[in-house]
Design a protein around this motif. Structure first.
Motif, PDB file in Angstrom:
ATOM      1  N   ARG A  69       8.798  10.034  -4.815  1.00 28.62           N
ATOM      2  CA  ARG A  69       8.472  11.003  -6.231  1.00 28.62           C
ATOM      3  C   ARG A  69       9.274  11.578  -6.833  1.00 28.62           C
ATOM      4  O   ARG A  69       9.405  11.247  -7.575  1.00 28.62           O
ATOM      5  CB  ARG A  69       8.000  12.838  -5.290  1.00 28.62           C
ATOM      6  CG  ARG A  69       7.828  13.230  -5.808  1.00 28.62           C
ATOM      7  CD  ARG A  69       7.805  15.196  -5.472  1.00 28.62           C
ATOM      8  NE  ARG A  69       6.673  14.951  -4.447  1.00 28.62           N
ATOM      9  CZ  ARG A  69       5.915  15.176  -5.135  1.00 28.62           C
ATOM     10  NH1 ARG A  69       5.437  15.936  -6.817  1.00 28.62           N
ATOM     11  NH2 ARG A  69       4.289  15.238  -4.540  1.00 28.62           N
ATOM     12  N   ALA A  70      10.777  11.159  -6.081  1.00 32.97           N
ATOM     13  CA  ALA A  70      11.737  11.303  -6.496  1.00 32.97           C
ATOM     14  C   ALA A  70      12.152  10.374  -7.771  1.00 32.97           C
ATOM     15  O   ALA A  70      12.683  10.466  -8.630  1.00 32.97           O
ATOM     16  CB  ALA A  70      13.537  11.333  -5.824  1.00 32.97           C
ATOM     17  N   LEU A  71      11.774   8.496  -7.465  1.00 34.31           N
ATOM     18  CA  LEU A  71      12.193   8.156  -8.641  1.00 34.31           C
ATOM     19  C   LEU A  71      11.402   8.106  -9.139  1.00 34.31           C
ATOM     20  O   LEU A  71      11.670   7.887 -10.493  1.00 34.31           O
ATOM     21  CB  LEU A  71      12.138   6.689  -7.205  1.00 34.31           C
ATOM     22  CG  LEU A  71      12.882   5.443  -6.978  1.00 34.31           C
ATOM     23  CD1 LEU A  71      12.208   4.608  -6.090  1.00 34.31           C
ATOM     24  CD2 LEU A  71      14.031   6.194  -7.364  1.00 34.31           C
ATOM     25  N   LEU A  72      10.200   8.446  -9.050  1.00 34.61           N
ATOM     26  CA  LEU A  72       8.853   8.762 -10.582  1.00 34.61           C
ATOM     27  C   LEU A  72       9.364   9.680 -11.811  1.00 34.61           C
ATOM     28  O   LEU A  72       9.503   9.437 -12.496  1.00 34.61           O
ATOM     29  CB  LEU A  72       7.810   8.783  -9.832  1.00 34.61           C
ATOM     30  CG  LEU A  72       6.722   7.422  -9.214  1.00 34.61           C
ATOM     31  CD1 LEU A  72       5.772   8.155  -8.309  1.00 34.61           C
ATOM     32  CD2 LEU A  72       6.047   6.320  -9.936  1.00 34.61           C
TER      33      LEU A  72
ATOM     34  N   THR B 168      -4.166   5.133  -9.301  1.00 39.96           N
ATOM     35  CA  THR B 168      -3.498   4.955 -10.188  1.00 39.96           C
ATOM     36  C   THR B 168      -2.678   6.290 -11.011  1.00 39.96           C
ATOM     37  O   THR B 168      -2.072   5.466 -11.789  1.00 39.96           O
ATOM     38  CB  THR B 168      -5.116   5.332 -11.513  1.00 39.96           C
ATOM     39  OG1 THR B 168      -6.230   4.355 -11.266  1.00 39.96           O
ATOM     40  CG2 THR B 168      -4.851   5.662 -12.688  1.00 39.96           C
ATOM     41  N   HIS B 169      -2.532   7.107 -10.317  1.00 43.97           N
ATOM     42  CA  HIS B 169      -1.689   7.754 -10.486  1.00 43.97           C
ATOM     43  C   HIS B 169      -0.553   7.896  -9.361  1.00 43.97           C
ATOM     44  O   HIS B 169       0.648   9.022 -10.145  1.00 43.97           O
ATOM     45  CB  HIS B 169      -2.467   9.280 -10.777  1.00 43.97           C
ATOM     46  CG  HIS B 169      -3.911   9.428 -11.219  1.00 43.97           C
ATOM     47  ND1 HIS B 169      -3.180   9.375 -12.746  1.00 43.97           N
ATOM     48  CD2 HIS B 169      -4.675   9.902 -10.790  1.00 43.97           C
ATOM     49  CE1 HIS B 169      -4.615   9.445 -12.975  1.00 43.97           C
ATOM     50  NE2 HIS B 169      -5.474  10.215 -11.729  1.00 43.97           N
ATOM     51  N   TYR B 170      -0.844   6.524  -8.847  1.00 47.00           N
ATOM     52  CA  TYR B 170       0.481   7.509  -7.705  1.00 47.00           C
ATOM     53  C   TYR B 170       1.105   5.708  -7.509  1.00 47.00           C
ATOM     54  O   TYR B 170       2.262   5.494  -8.050  1.00 47.00           O
ATOM     55  CB  TYR B 170       0.275   7.933  -5.873  1.00 47.00           C
ATOM     56  CG  TYR B 170       1.638   7.759  -5.677  1.00 47.00           C
ATOM     57  CD1 TYR B 170       2.798   8.240  -5.221  1.00 47.00           C
ATOM     58  CD2 TYR B 170       1.027   7.244  -4.191  1.00 47.00           C
ATOM     59  CE1 TYR B 170       3.917   7.686  -5.160  1.00 47.00           C
ATOM     60  CE2 TYR B 170       1.935   7.576  -2.592  1.00 47.00           C
ATOM     61  CZ  TYR B 170       3.216   7.763  -3.657  1.00 47.00           C
ATOM     62  OH  TYR B 170       4.214   7.550  -2.538  1.00 47.00           O
ATOM     63  N   LEU B 171       0.433   4.591  -6.963  1.00 49.18           N
ATOM     64  CA  LEU B 171       1.058   3.356  -6.606  1.00 49.18           C
ATOM     65  C   LEU B 171       0.800   2.441  -7.693  1.00 49.18           C
ATOM     66  O   LEU B 171       2.267   1.820  -7.797  1.00 49.18           O
ATOM     67  CB  LEU B 171      -0.164   2.592  -5.469  1.00 49.18           C
ATOM     68  CG  LEU B 171      -0.587   3.733  -4.463  1.00 49.18           C
ATOM     69  CD1 LEU B 171      -1.360   2.540  -3.897  1.00 49.18           C
ATOM     70  CD2 LEU B 171       0.559   3.706  -3.307  1.00 49.18           C
TER      71      LEU B 171
ATOM     72  N   GLY C 288       0.311  -1.167   0.246  1.00 43.93           N
ATOM     73  CA  GLY C 288      -0.032   0.016   0.560  1.00 43.93           C
ATOM     74  C   GLY C 288       1.427   1.722   0.085  1.00 43.93           C
ATOM     75  O   GLY C 288       1.884   1.023  -0.050  1.00 43.93           O
ATOM     76  N   PRO C 289       0.302   2.200   1.088  1.00 40.02           N
ATOM     77  CA  PRO C 289       1.146   3.907   0.121  1.00 40.02           C
ATOM     78  C   PRO C 289       2.224   4.041   1.327  1.00 40.02           C
ATOM     79  O   PRO C 289       2.982   4.262   1.029  1.00 40.02           O
ATOM     80  CB  PRO C 289      -0.112   4.942   0.566  1.00 40.02           C
ATOM     81  CG  PRO C 289      -1.435   4.026   0.209  1.00 40.02           C
ATOM     82  CD  PRO C 289      -0.978   2.876   0.857  1.00 40.02           C
ATOM     83  N   VAL C 290       2.485   3.304   2.215  1.00 39.63           N
ATOM     84  CA  VAL C 290       3.462   2.986   2.665  1.00 39.63           C
ATOM     85  C   VAL C 290       4.677   2.005   2.764  1.00 39.63           C
ATOM     86  O   VAL C 290       5.218   2.663   3.223  1.00 39.63           O
ATOM     87  CB  VAL C 290       2.527   3.093   4.545  1.00 39.63           C
ATOM     88  CG1 VAL C 290       4.164   3.724   6.063  1.00 39.63           C
ATOM     89  CG2 VAL C 290       2.070   4.294   4.637  1.00 39.63           C
ATOM     90  N   GLY C 291       3.959   1.101   2.772  1.00 39.67           N
ATOM     91  CA  GLY C 291       4.476  -0.334   2.112  1.00 39.67           C
ATOM     92  C   GLY C 291       5.765  -0.207   0.853  1.00 39.67           C
ATOM     93  O   GLY C 291       7.343   0.009   1.480  1.00 39.67           O
TER      94      GLY C 291
END
Length: 440
Positions: A69-72, A93-96, A18-21
């Motif tokens: 964010r840096a990786l993306l 959709t737009h982040y994970l 999930g977001p934190v993982g």
């Protein structure tokens, strides 16, 4: 703090994609530490997808981890508008999904891998000698029915709490009849306006819970009622003072959150929602015409469907062989409990915290994210990002970075725990349950 006695070639196992993982994975990439993310579901953000129809209170700029964010951005990713409020579906959709697809992360993600036990390899919890030097053994149940054991140098449990909702019973256990009528009870935030519409349209619906998740359900039901006027809505809360249900209203530091309270109050005043307060559920029985009779505090209400939005609790069952230091009330790490106790704090008074506060007597084991808060409802996604930044720094042996914990002070008043005299933070402090677990 770095668990240096264990083979450093072994991966850090992260439980939950999930977001934190995934933020933990990004931080491990940043530190050059080997890792493996184990996700019980078939896809990234499996739990988030279950509330994909729900809009978050906080804008995009507070929901993306800095390392992620840096990786993306290095891959050419275009970030979403930073002031927009994403839904759970948008977050996926737009982040994970883009984050999980990165070549630095994708090869180290395993889906359909449900963790069933964590412990030390060939050592039960009672054995002390050689414990810190012994790798973790993480047993995984795979989608095809096989079992597999993964050896790890450290474990970060970011599995969340979505699959462990609190029961309807006011005493913490299921109310009498709750399990018997489970097919008529939904937990969390059902998609009332979408895929679950037929279940609730024209029915008598009881919503149980006093937080913003419950209010979200109520407002969706009100929209449904506009199209199907026969829909009847009841709201059962345990508080004796219903005025505290509505949060900061127009003065709320997060406008989207304040709007929920305003609309809920208007619905009560207009009589389109029947408020039952205080109402502590004690039992559910069958009623005429295939209905349900719900009792509590000497009151009774006849309904057809029930939505329970009373929060969540951590699943500690697969951690039985881990030496945990658990607060007896909140079921979080003992050192964290006084910082987040909802009897004392709102999210606006929770200080930043990291590896030191999240540590357990088992070296190299941490619980992060929503699950780290146990039964406290004031978790912020940005807090989870800072947790895993500090934890990974500790595992890398960078004690200075691990100890320096801080959150950005958002202009909108999303809770920061740094001392401040800013008016918007004081407003956030006065809001009841200002950080709904499912949405921020």
């Amino acid at each position: 703090m770095s668990n240096l006695g264990t083979d450093s070639s072994l991966p850090v196992v992260v439980i939950g994609a999930g977001p934190v993982g995934l933020a933990a994975a990004a931080r491990l990439v940043e530190r050059g530490l080997p890792f493996l993310v184990l996700e019980a579901g078939p896809v990234v953000g499996d739990s988030v997808r279950r509330w994909r129809h729900v809009r978050m209170f906080s804008p995009w700029r507070f929901n993306i981890d800095r390392a992620a964010r840096a990786l993306l951005q290095s891959s050419g990713w275009t970030p979403p508008p930073q002031d927009d409020l994403p839904t759970g579906g948008d977050l996926v959709t737009h982040y994970l999904e883009p984050l999980a697809a990165l070549p630095q992360i994708a090869p180290f993600l395993r889906f359909g891998a449900r963790v069933v036990s964590v412990g030390r390899e060939a050592l039960d919890k009672a054995v002390t000698a050689g414990r810190e030097e012994t790798p973790f053994a993480v047993e995984v149940a795979l989608a095809d029915g096989r079992r597999e054991t993964v050896r790890a140098r450290a474990v970060i449990d970011a599995s969340g709490t979505w699959t462990a909702p609190n029961p309807m019973g006011a005493g913490g256990y299921p109310a009498a009849g709750e399990q018997q009528f489970a097919d008529r009870i939904a937990y969390g935030i059902p998609d009332v306006k979408g895929q679950d519409r037929a279940r609730y349209a024209g029915r008598r619906v009881l919503v149980v819970g006093g937080g913003h998740s419950a209010i979200n359900v109520l407002l969706d039901l009100l929209t449904l009622k506009e199209a199907v006027p026969e829909t009847a809505i009841f709201w059962a809360v345990r508080r004796a003072d219903p005025q505290r249900l509505f949060g900061g209203g127009a003065a709320d530091a997060l406008p989207a959150r304040g709007e929920l309270g305003i609309r809920a109050r208007q619905a009560i005043e207009a009589g389109t929602v029947t408020l039952l307060a205080p109402f502590r559920t004690t039992g559910i029985t069958a009623a005429p015409q295939d209905g349900l009779q719900v009792t509590g505090n000497g009151q009774e209400v006849a309904v057809d469907e029930i939505v329970v939005a009373t929060g969540f609790r951590p699943d500690l069952s697969f951690l039985r062989e881990v030496r945990l230091g658990i607060d007896p009330a909140l079921e979080c790490a003992s050192a964290l409990a006084p910082l987040i106790d909802p009897n004392i704090h709102s999210c606006g008074t929770v200080r930043p915290h990291g590896a030191a506060e999240l540590a357990h007597p088992e070296p190299g084991f941490y619980i992060a994210g929503m699950k780290s808060y146990g039964r406290a409802p004031t978790f912020l996604l940005a807090t989870g990002h800072e947790q895993v930044r500090s934890i990974v720094a500790a595992l890398a042996g960078d004690r200075e970075a691990a100890a320096k914990v801080e959150l950005e002070l958002p202009e909108t008043g999303v809770c920061s725990a740094q001392p401040t005299n800013r008016k918007d933070i004081r407003i956030a402090d006065t809001a009841v349950k200002c950080c709904a677990p499912a949405k921020v």
